[in-house]
Design an enzyme around this catalytic site. Structure first.
Site, PDB file in Angstrom:
ATOM      1  N   ILE A 113     -58.911  17.750   1.012  1.00  0.00           N
ATOM      2  CA  ILE A 113     -58.461  16.365   1.194  1.00  0.00           C
ATOM      3  C   ILE A 113     -59.020  15.755   2.473  1.00  0.00           C
ATOM      4  O   ILE A 113     -59.328  14.564   2.522  1.00  0.00           O
ATOM      5  CB  ILE A 113     -56.912  16.253   1.129  1.00  0.00           C
ATOM      6  CG1 ILE A 113     -56.511  14.810   0.835  1.00  0.00           C
ATOM      7  CG2 ILE A 113     -56.240  16.759   2.385  1.00  0.00           C
ATOM      8  CD1 ILE A 113     -57.003  14.257  -0.467  1.00  0.00           C
ATOM      9  N   SER A 169     -60.060  23.755  12.783  1.00  0.00           N
ATOM     10  CA  SER A 169     -59.970  24.414  11.487  1.00  0.00           C
ATOM     11  C   SER A 169     -60.538  25.808  11.682  1.00  0.00           C
ATOM     12  O   SER A 169     -61.502  25.988  12.434  1.00  0.00           O
ATOM     13  CB  SER A 169     -60.789  23.614  10.460  1.00  0.00           C
ATOM     14  OG  SER A 169     -60.291  23.755   9.165  1.00  0.00           O
ATOM     15  N   ARG A 170     -59.952  26.793  11.004  1.00  0.00           N
ATOM     16  CA  ARG A 170     -60.376  28.175  11.260  1.00  0.00           C
ATOM     17  C   ARG A 170     -61.783  28.440  10.751  1.00  0.00           C
ATOM     18  O   ARG A 170     -62.523  29.214  11.333  1.00  0.00           O
ATOM     19  CB  ARG A 170     -59.391  29.146  10.614  1.00  0.00           C
ATOM     20  CG  ARG A 170     -57.978  29.034  11.144  1.00  0.00           C
ATOM     21  CD  ARG A 170     -57.006  29.660  10.190  1.00  0.00           C
ATOM     22  NE  ARG A 170     -57.239  29.173   8.831  1.00  0.00           N
ATOM     23  CZ  ARG A 170     -56.678  29.672   7.748  1.00  0.00           C
ATOM     24  NH1 ARG A 170     -55.837  30.680   7.852  1.00  0.00           N
ATOM     25  NH2 ARG A 170     -56.948  29.166   6.562  1.00  0.00           N
ATOM     26  N   LYS A 185     -49.075  14.759   2.851  1.00  0.00           N
ATOM     27  CA  LYS A 185     -47.911  15.090   2.034  1.00  0.00           C
ATOM     28  C   LYS A 185     -48.053  16.518   1.510  1.00  0.00           C
ATOM     29  O   LYS A 185     -49.177  16.977   1.351  1.00  0.00           O
ATOM     30  CB  LYS A 185     -47.727  14.120   0.880  1.00  0.00           C
ATOM     31  CG  LYS A 185     -48.934  13.865   0.000  1.00  0.00           C
ATOM     32  CD  LYS A 185     -49.560  14.894  -0.853  1.00  0.00           C
ATOM     33  CE  LYS A 185     -48.746  15.695  -1.823  1.00  0.00           C
ATOM     34  NZ  LYS A 185     -49.634  16.510  -2.745  1.00  0.00           N
ATOM     35  N   ASP A 213     -46.558  20.005  -6.092  1.00  0.00           N
ATOM     36  CA  ASP A 213     -47.586  19.485  -5.169  1.00  0.00           C
ATOM     37  C   ASP A 213     -48.134  18.159  -5.707  1.00  0.00           C
ATOM     38  O   ASP A 213     -48.130  17.160  -4.979  1.00  0.00           O
ATOM     39  CB  ASP A 213     -48.697  20.514  -4.925  1.00  0.00           C
ATOM     40  CG  ASP A 213     -49.774  19.947  -4.006  1.00  0.00           C
ATOM     41  OD1 ASP A 213     -49.513  19.812  -2.798  1.00  0.00           O
ATOM     42  OD2 ASP A 213     -50.859  19.585  -4.512  1.00  0.00           O
TER      43      ASP A 213
HETATM   44  P1  NAP Z   1     -57.310  22.993   1.061  1.00  0.00           P
HETATM   45  O1  NAP Z   1     -58.562  22.546   0.406  1.00  0.00           O
HETATM   46  O2  NAP Z   1     -56.832  24.390   0.858  1.00  0.00           O
HETATM   47  O3  NAP Z   1     -57.503  22.669   2.601  1.00  0.00           O
HETATM   48  C1  NAP Z   1     -56.525  22.923   3.562  1.00  0.00           C
HETATM   49  C2  NAP Z   1     -57.223  23.482   4.782  1.00  0.00           C
HETATM   50  O4  NAP Z   1     -56.225  23.812   5.740  1.00  0.00           O
HETATM   51  C3  NAP Z   1     -57.971  24.775   4.487  1.00  0.00           C
HETATM   52  O5  NAP Z   1     -59.299  24.531   4.099  1.00  0.00           O
HETATM   53  C4  NAP Z   1     -57.875  25.533   5.787  1.00  0.00           C
HETATM   54  O6  NAP Z   1     -59.040  25.325   6.580  1.00  0.00           O
HETATM   55  C5  NAP Z   1     -56.685  24.894   6.534  1.00  0.00           C
HETATM   56  N1  NAP Z   1     -55.634  25.861   6.753  1.00  0.00           N
HETATM   57  C6  NAP Z   1     -54.998  26.073   7.939  1.00  0.00           C
HETATM   58  N2  NAP Z   1     -54.115  27.040   7.833  1.00  0.00           N
HETATM   59  C7  NAP Z   1     -54.189  27.477   6.566  1.00  0.00           C
HETATM   60  C8  NAP Z   1     -53.532  28.531   5.862  1.00  0.00           C
HETATM   61  N3  NAP Z   1     -52.652  29.347   6.478  1.00  0.00           N
HETATM   62  N4  NAP Z   1     -53.821  28.720   4.558  1.00  0.00           N
HETATM   63  C9  NAP Z   1     -54.747  27.959   3.927  1.00  0.00           C
HETATM   64  N5  NAP Z   1     -55.410  26.952   4.580  1.00  0.00           N
HETATM   65  C10 NAP Z   1     -55.145  26.739   5.874  1.00  0.00           C
HETATM   66  O7  NAP Z   1     -56.087  22.075   0.635  1.00  0.00           O
HETATM   67  P2  NAP Z   1     -56.105  20.507   0.337  1.00  0.00           P
HETATM   68  O8  NAP Z   1     -56.253  20.283  -1.112  1.00  0.00           O
HETATM   69  O9  NAP Z   1     -57.019  19.814   1.263  1.00  0.00           O
HETATM   70  O10 NAP Z   1     -54.575  20.180   0.673  1.00  0.00           O
HETATM   71  C11 NAP Z   1     -54.094  20.111   1.996  1.00  0.00           C
HETATM   72  C12 NAP Z   1     -52.909  19.195   2.029  1.00  0.00           C
HETATM   73  O11 NAP Z   1     -53.306  17.915   1.548  1.00  0.00           O
HETATM   74  C13 NAP Z   1     -51.754  19.651   1.111  1.00  0.00           C
HETATM   75  O12 NAP Z   1     -50.535  19.380   1.712  1.00  0.00           O
HETATM   76  C14 NAP Z   1     -51.949  18.821  -0.138  1.00  0.00           C
HETATM   77  O13 NAP Z   1     -50.739  18.595  -0.834  1.00  0.00           O
HETATM   78  C15 NAP Z   1     -52.480  17.534   0.454  1.00  0.00           C
HETATM   79  N6  NAP Z   1     -53.273  16.735  -0.492  1.00  0.00           N
HETATM   80  C16 NAP Z   1     -54.239  17.291  -1.249  1.00  0.00           C
HETATM   81  C17 NAP Z   1     -54.911  16.508  -2.176  1.00  0.00           C
HETATM   82  C18 NAP Z   1     -56.023  17.040  -3.058  1.00  0.00           C
HETATM   83  O14 NAP Z   1     -56.471  16.329  -3.950  1.00  0.00           O
HETATM   84  N7  NAP Z   1     -56.533  18.244  -2.844  1.00  0.00           N
HETATM   85  C19 NAP Z   1     -54.602  15.166  -2.321  1.00  0.00           C
HETATM   86  C20 NAP Z   1     -53.656  14.612  -1.476  1.00  0.00           C
HETATM   87  C21 NAP Z   1     -52.991  15.415  -0.571  1.00  0.00           C
HETATM   88  P3  NAP Z   1     -59.523  26.527   7.544  1.00  0.00           P
HETATM   89  O15 NAP Z   1     -59.594  27.763   6.676  1.00  0.00           O
HETATM   90  O16 NAP Z   1     -60.841  26.058   8.051  1.00  0.00           O
HETATM   91  O17 NAP Z   1     -58.461  26.634   8.602  1.00  0.00           O
END
Ligand code: NAP
Length: 308
Positions: free
Chosen positions: A14, A36-37, A90, A168
């Site tokens: 996101i 970010s890690r 969110k 989610d």
């Molecule tokens: P994602 O692709 O998994 O990205 C989250 C990032 O957070 C990871 O790439 C990771 O980057 C970092 N992170 C830090 N601590 C972490 C941990 N313990 N475990 C896993 N990742 C960790 O997820 P996302 O889809 O972007 O979603 C993140 C948030 O945005 C959620 O709350 C989700 O509900 C919200 N969101 C997502 C979307 C969507 O379409 N995907 C839409 C709206 C809102 P590093 O490994 O580099 O630390």
């Protein structure tokens, strides 16, 4: 006013898809660094933790937190204690209590806390809200059905406790419903389907009502292949509203309604800038409270294992 100097935390899907383009297009913000890690933002200093970023980049005034919700509290607390404004993706946290704690901390520090709900910024939402303020809803049907393998490939955190599973995306629908309804709704009954090998539900069927007996039926399912549904159908005495594509489209009695063209994330950042400039916070926990209620009141049904 000079641009708000920003750091972004949790550079995943996101952050890359929505936050970075919205920040780049908004002159009220200047992105200074990321934390970010495993990822960085090209051309900017990148740190592996928020603590390191805040220590090395003291000019940062605000942070956008885009990591999974189970890991948001510690980051938000660190930023608020350092006197920074905080934008949270969110859902705003893993529990209601931790977000309330952050809200109080932000108030005591005199900084902005924004618990964002991006779906509330979809173009149809305020149009529906204005309509329902004049024409009371009689029945609401929410159909939020998508293919988890397509939209969340490789994301393990969504299946862990606190990752919310199908809530989610479902919480996005709840964020819209709680914004548009003229009266507060509450859960009457629900069924949550858990794959036997997972700690979060893959589907949920929820029945809500309000003080006037309104019927709100929400169906969330992550097993939908083919056509994806992010629809809300509202019956009123003045016609039937059909919202589709998560709020990008709207019909009244099959007549397409004209909607604004601002995207959800540009609108979110415009709102965040206004909150910071006006010294305000925006923390509405009602969507997360309904999810907590569903976990509390809903029946639990075991279904077949889920393998990604
Ligand atoms: P994602 O692709 O998994 O990205 C989250 C990032 O957070 C990871 O790439 C990771 O980057 C970092 N992170 C830090 N601590 C972490 C941990 N313990 N475990 C896993 N990742 C960790 O997820 P996302 O889809 O972007 O979603 C993140 C948030 O945005 C959620 O709350 C989700 O509900 C919200 N969101 C997502 C979307 C969507 O379409 N995907 C839409 C709206 C809102 P590093 O490994 O580099 O630390």
């Amino acid at each position: 006013m000079s641009a708000i100097k920003l750091g972004i935390v949790g550079v995943g899907k996101i952050a890359t898809d929505q936050h970075l383009p919205a920040i780049a297009a908004n002159g009220d913000f200047q992105l200074l660094a990321s934390a970010s890690r495993n990822a960085t933002v090209p051309g900017l200093p990148g740190f592996t933790s928020i603590d390191e970023m805040l220590a090395q980049q003291p000019d940062i005034e605000a942070v956008a937190l885009c990591m999974p919700p189970q890991h948001r509290y510690q980051a938000a607390r660190a930023a608020l204690l350092a006197g920074k404004h905080v934008f949270m993706e969110k859902p705003p946290g893993a529990t209601l209590s931790e977000v309330e704690d952050l809200d109080q901390l932000a108030q005591s520090r005199g900084v902005t806390l924004f618990a964002s709900w991006h779906s509330r910024h979809a173009p149809a939402v305020q149009v529906i809200k204005a309509f329902l303020a004049k024409h009371a809803p009689r029945q609401v049907h929410v159909i939020w059905k998508e293919d988890v393998r397509h939209w969340h490939p490789g994301q393990e955190w969504i299946w862990e406790a606190g990752g919310l599973g199908v809530f989610d995306p479902g919480i996005n629908a709840l964020s819209i419903v709680t914004e548009i309804l003229p009266t507060a709704m509450f859960l009457k009954s629900g069924v949550l389907e858990f794959p036997a090998n997972r700690d979060a539900p893959i589907a949920a069927d929820l029945r809500f009502t309000d003080a006037n007996g309104l019927d709100v039926h929400a169906e969330f399912d992550w097993r939908q292949t083919g056509k994806q549904s992010w629809d809300i159908i509202i019956t009123t005495e003045a016609g039937v509203l059909r919202m589709a594509d998560g709020g990008a489209k709207l019909w009244l009695d099959d007549v397409a309604q004209e909607l604004g063209d601002e995207g959800e994330y540009p609108s979110l950042y415009r709102h965040f800038a206004a909150l910071v400039q006006n010294g305000k916070s925006d923390v509405d926990l009602s969507p997360l409270r309904h999810v907590a209620d569903a976990f509390m009141l809903g029946k639990r049904k075991a279904v077949e294992d889920f393998h990604s």
